[in-house]
Each structure stands twice: as C-alpha cells, then as structure tokens.
Design an enzyme around this catalytic site. Structure first.
Site, PDB file in Angstrom:
ATOM      1  N   GLU B 135       0.887  -1.158   0.000  1.00 48.35           N
ATOM      2  CA  GLU B 135       0.000   0.000   0.000  1.00 48.35           C
ATOM      3  C   GLU B 135       0.922   1.203   0.000  1.00 48.35           C
ATOM      4  O   GLU B 135       1.359   1.665   1.043  1.00 48.35           O
ATOM      5  CB  GLU B 135      -0.918  -0.031   1.216  1.00 48.35           C
ATOM      6  CG  GLU B 135      -2.119   0.889   1.054  1.00 48.35           C
ATOM      7  CD  GLU B 135      -1.761   2.337   1.295  1.00 48.35           C
ATOM      8  OE1 GLU B 135      -1.275   2.991   0.346  1.00 48.35           O
ATOM      9  OE2 GLU B 135      -1.961   2.793   2.426  1.00 48.35           O
ATOM     10  N   GLU B 144       4.857  11.369  -1.835  1.00 45.19           N
ATOM     11  CA  GLU B 144       5.667  10.448  -1.033  1.00 45.19           C
ATOM     12  C   GLU B 144       6.649   9.650  -1.889  1.00 45.19           C
ATOM     13  O   GLU B 144       7.631   9.123  -1.365  1.00 45.19           O
ATOM     14  CB  GLU B 144       4.826   9.460  -0.213  1.00 45.19           C
ATOM     15  CG  GLU B 144       3.897  10.106   0.783  1.00 45.19           C
ATOM     16  CD  GLU B 144       3.114   9.081   1.589  1.00 45.19           C
ATOM     17  OE1 GLU B 144       3.669   8.056   2.022  1.00 45.19           O
ATOM     18  OE2 GLU B 144       1.891   9.320   1.771  1.00 45.19           O
TER      19      GLU B 144
END
Lengths: 375, 375
Positions: B135, B144
């Site tokens: 994930e 990110e």
C-alpha cells in the site's frame, strides 16, 4: 499510505554526532519562513528588551565590532549598527540570510552589517569581536540547544574583554493549577475508547487480533497527551506556590557540558488556600548586564514569567500531573528536577521530576515521580 | 527564538541524491506512530479493497511467496499468510517493524511471516517472490514517491511470472466548485493586513523599515494559502464537469522515469448549469487484476474519487483558482497538466496547470496558468 504533515523529529544520538542535513531538516528549516520571523518580531516583550538593552547601553556598541549569532531577519544586527557599531557580522544558517541582507540594504546599513550565510560552527570571521548578541532562547530556555552555537561563537570570536548580550539566564519552576489536566486526561481516555472500538472492528471485519498493540498504543498516547509538556500562557493567579530557580547561566563562562543537564532540588510552599496542584510551570528570564569590568549602564531584564497581560511567544512550559493533588496554603513541596537532552534529538528535552508533599499539618503525602518530554 | 512544531521539509536536491538520514527525519518518521497506522487501518475503503483483493483471489496466495513493501503494522502480510501464503517477507523501514512482529506472533503466523526492518533498497531476500503487495499510494497517488521502492522491489525480487498487488493505478483530475476559494483568499488577505500593521509598528517602535520584505512575505503567504493544494473530501455534487485520467500506471512494467513527471493535456466539459469553477480536484484509483497470464478471479477496485458517504483518508487534493470563474453547462475546458517532484524534497510535488475555457456560445475566455505545490 497518505502521510500527514507532522513535526516529529528523529535523527542523531547526541550533540557530538549531529548529522547536519538531518538537523537542518528537523530544526533550522522552521526559521527560513518570514511568517515565523514575524511572530518573533511581533513579540513586544522580546523586542523591547533587546531594543532597550542595545539603545540604553550604546557605550557597548559605539565604534565596536559585534557578532549576531542566528540573525534571522537581521533585526539585532541592524539595531547594533544603528547604535553605532563599527562593524556587525550577522550569521544565519538558513536562506533567511538573503532577506536579512535585503533588510540591511534597505535600511542603508550595508557598509556596517555583513550578513554571512552558514552555521556558526563552520564560518570564520576576519577579526574578533567586542560584543556577541544573540536571541538563542528556546521554550523553557534550553529547548533547541541553540546556546551551544553561542558558546562556540564566544570561545572562537569574542575578545577577552568582550561582552555577551544577554549576559545571564535563569530557569524557573513553580507549582501551578490548570484546567488542562482534565482536558488532556479526557483526550487520552477518548483516544483509548476509540482504540478499543477499532480493535473490535478489526477483529470482526478483518479477522486480525490487534490486542497485543494496546499497550504500546496506550504508551504512545500517554506520552503524547499526558507526558509531553504544553505551551501555555499562564496567568499569575495560576501560580499557586513559590517559584524556584533551577538553573543559572553566566553566558560569559558557561560551557556546553554545564547545560547538557539541568539538575536541581528545590522546595516550594503553597501560597493559595485550598486549591489543587495540577502540575508545574517552567519559564526563564535573561539579563543584559554587560561584564563586571564593563557593566551595562542600564541593566535590562527579559522575563517570560506568567503575567496578567499578553505574554511572550515563549509562554511557559507546563508539566501536568494526572490526577491533580489537593493542596493548601503552607503545604511544602520538595522537588527533584532533572532535565536532559533527548537521545533521539539533541534539541528536544526529557524531564524527570519527583516530588514529596508535606502538608502544613505535618502529614506527608505519598511521593511521586513523573517523566516528561519537551517536544 | 522559540521554534514551533511544523511539518516543513527540506533536504535533498533530487531522488538520486537522497540523504537517507534527512529522508527518514522528513518522511519515514511519520509511519513510526501507531496512531498514524490506526488512521490507515480505520480507512474502511482502503481496508475492504485490500482484504477483498486477497481473500477473493486466494489462488494468487495459496502456497506462494509474498513480499509486502512497507508493511507498517503488518496487516497485508498477515492477510497474505491467512490466505494461504507459504512465506511472506514483510519489509518495514521504521521501528514499526517491532509492532508488526508482535502482531504477527499474536496472530500465530510467525512461521509464515518474516518481518525485516530496513529500507527496500538495502535489504536482501533469500528467494524471489510470486507476489508483491504494497500500500504505497500517497495523496494524489504519487506524493511520497514510495512507488519508487515498489519498483525497486519488483525489479530485484519478483519472479518473471509474479503478480503485483495492486496491478494498475490511475490519476484523475476534474473541475470542481468549492467554498474554500473565498476562505483561503480571506486568510491570505488577513495575513497581509496583519503584515502592514506589523510593518508600521516596527517602523514606529523600533526604527526599522520592513517594507523591502513585503514582496517575499506576500509570496511566501500566497504559496501557503493560495498555491498549496488542500486535502479535502469532496462531495460528488462539487464535481462540475467530466473527469479525465492524467496518468495510467501498469505496476508490472512502470519505471521510475515514467513517474518522475505526469504530463497530460485533456478536455473537460462543464456539466452543471450556471456555476463557478473554483479549481480542480485530483484523486486516484488502483486496481487488483493480477497479470494477463495469471489474472485475478475477482477484480477489485480501490477508488479515492469523491463519494457521498465518508471517503478515504486520502481524500482528494484540491487546486484552487483565485478568483473562481463563472461557467455553465456545455462550456469546454482545455487543460495542460504537468506534475513534477519538488527539487527540495523528492517526496513532494509541484504542479503547473494551464487552462483555456471555450464557452458553449463559442466565446473564448482568457487562458490562465497556475503553479501549485503538493506539500
């Protein structure tokens, strides 16, 4: 994933092994924002103290060389020049140095003030200085550990006859009452109730038993809600006993070793009738006295103690007890206070506080020890 | 000084020169908190999608070897084991790995799940794997930049016949209306009014002219209030035109180079009568389809699109226009969208968006270009 912005800091084991990149990411970056500079420049107590310390002691600046450690927007360097300094070196680690240069130029002081971008530990100056001025104080004085850089600057660049601005600093602790105790305890209990619901849902819907994480989760949340000191602007009425000095620093002679730990045993007597001890408040003051051989003409004090009117941006650090303890006038507290730097981040602090309470009647209440984190 | 907690991040120039310590301080540290893990584990949309993708496609897991990239609390590794995996390697960069190990043990899966603390780029596995599950999705999918680590894992450890969970990902952009536009503009104007008062006070009380900093301050505040995308859980009614896919990723074949930039030109037609274009919303979906030669028995979709009921913890990223623009049904937007990684921090993003609006009547409104930051 979906990462939230947060201020959590990780990194080096101790001050002597700081990774500069990590330290910059964790710490200095804050000061690269004009918004944050403006917050500090809008602190009237802070501004008045430095302004008066300089302009009521011009003899320390006229024709002298000055070093401003961590000049930020450059305000202290500019005042030093306006007070008549011959040369001012304004050292700043962040890109804020560019704004400082612009501000210096716009105020026609570029012949006197030289802005240097770099960390105090790395840069070199062409000469030693008569005055080191710096606004290095963090929450409860020592958070941020910026005084290390001032000490480094002093040992490398201050003339034997030089003066420090400020010249002295003190840390204070006093017993307080506060509604925050109940609030934080409620917050903690709510987050735990929430956890138990989450645990049941995860078991029911997804077949995973989370109960083994209940203890570490509650410890994490306890640390966050109950053991982390809080920023607060206390009213003097919230101070319920005598305040004690837990640390005195002579900025001219202090060493880094002296400020790695703050260790103090002190007594305090409750001065309020039938109240509750919610915890302890910590604050600091600094003084501008020059040096014995070359004193200030006008001694200035900057205090962050609780005050009835609007306080400073430092406020006070509040260390809460859960639950609070009923006390009354004449009760005596014997407190052992120990503050160390956090192992994970040398700019944050950990506090061990133990206290025994002797009631006015002579009855001794059970002593307690608490661990706190200044984040 | 008095440094505030904040989430500002600094650091490396680009992905290829990441200082691991800085990256950890800026990024990974967030995931070391159970509170944050709990937030993700409480996201029902997220949990259901992964849970169903595993348990409705057990054939991909039974007797197979699995690698979970960034296992966090270990939930995906545990499900993989419960679905019948022979061996699961659960890699986690933070101390969360210790909680993952405890959770694995408490659920009696320690013979199957091996938790490995380390970064995916550094660790080695004893064998190649049949499945890589992760994930890895950040806000608007790519914030990110965690997919880099999944690609690294895939190229090093996935068997030629292996499958990726998820197998595909898409980024979406659509025109929206939102009350946030006025709110943020007010916030910006208030902070500037405040600045002008501050400037006057500083000149009057302290003899320093701050006006040279007005432009950089307003740029800093503009970036913060007007150019930084906002997390929001949009209601479908706020989407006022057709949504467009700006990026499609095949997780089995994508390279880091392919995701460094997201470049797309797309059209959208307004579907709402007489409304206003407040900006654009960005979201993503991922799919679990296995691979062509070894497809999923049950294809699962995880979408973070606007929904009437409570959404995901990812919400949508909102890019606001100041001022909003009046539009109506049938108006056509031609949008050029370019998203790059921030030079200061490869895990954050910068967006250049240009748009021309052709009204239904045929009238062309002046085109505009906007710069946004995904922090």
């Amino acid at each position: 994933m979906g990462s939230y912005q947060n201020g959590v800091v990780g990194g080096d084991r101790n001050a002597s092994s700081v990774d500069k990149g990590v330290d910059f990411a964790n710490y200095f970056c804050t000061y690269a924002f004009l918004y944050h500079q403006k917050e500090m420049l809008s602190d009237r107590v802070r501004m008045d103290a430095y302004f008066n310390s300089i302009f009521q002691n011009k003899h320390h600046f006229q024709g002298k060389t000055v070093l401003d450690v961590g000049t930020g927007s450059g305000i202290l360097a500019i005042w030093s020049a306006q007070a008549g300094a011959r040369k001012v070196y304004a050292v700043e680690a962040t890109k804020m140095s560019e704004h400082a240069s612009a501000l210096v130029k716009a105020n026609n002081l570029e012949d006197v003030v030289e802005v240097i971008e770099g960390s105090m530990e790395d840069i070199t100056l062409p000469e030693k200085v008569d005055v080191i001025i710096s606004e290095w104080m963090g929450y409860f004085l020592l958070r941020e550990s910026m005084f290390d850089s001032v000490i480094c600057a002093r040992d490398r660049w201050l003339k034997p006859t030089g003066v420090m601005y400020p010249s002295h600093a003190r840390m204070w602790v006093a017993p307080i009452r506060s509604g925050l105790t109940d609030q934080k305890l409620n917050d903690y209990e709510e987050t735990m109730d929430d956890w138990y619901n989450f645990m049941n849902d995860t078991k029911t819907n997804y077949g995973v038993d989370m109960s083994v994480l209940t203890k570490p989760f509650s410890e994490e949340q306890k640390k966050y809600y109950l053991q982390t000191s809080l920023w607060s602007n206390l009213h003097p009425h919230q101070v319920i006993g005598t305040a004690a000095v837990v640390k005195e620093i002579n900025c001219l002679t202090a060493t880094v070793n002296e400020i790695l730990e703050v260790k103090s045993s002190f007594s305090s007597s409750i001065t309020l009738e039938n109240t509750r001890l919610s915890g302890f408040g910590g604050w600091f003051d600094v003084h501008f006295r020059g040096r014995r051989e070359d004193p200030a003409q006008q001694e200035i004090e900057l205090t962050t103690a609780p005050r009835p009117d609007n306080g400073t941006h430092w406020g006070q650090q509040v260390f809460l007890l859960h639950p609070p303890i009923r006390v009354s006038v004449g009760d005596g507290l014997n407190v052992s206070f120990l503050m160390k730097r956090s192992k994970e981040n040398h700019r944050l602090m950990e506090v061990d506080l133990s206290c025994e309470i002797k009631e006015y009647s002579g009855k001794l209440l059970p002593a307690f020890n608490k661990k706190f984190y200044i984040e």
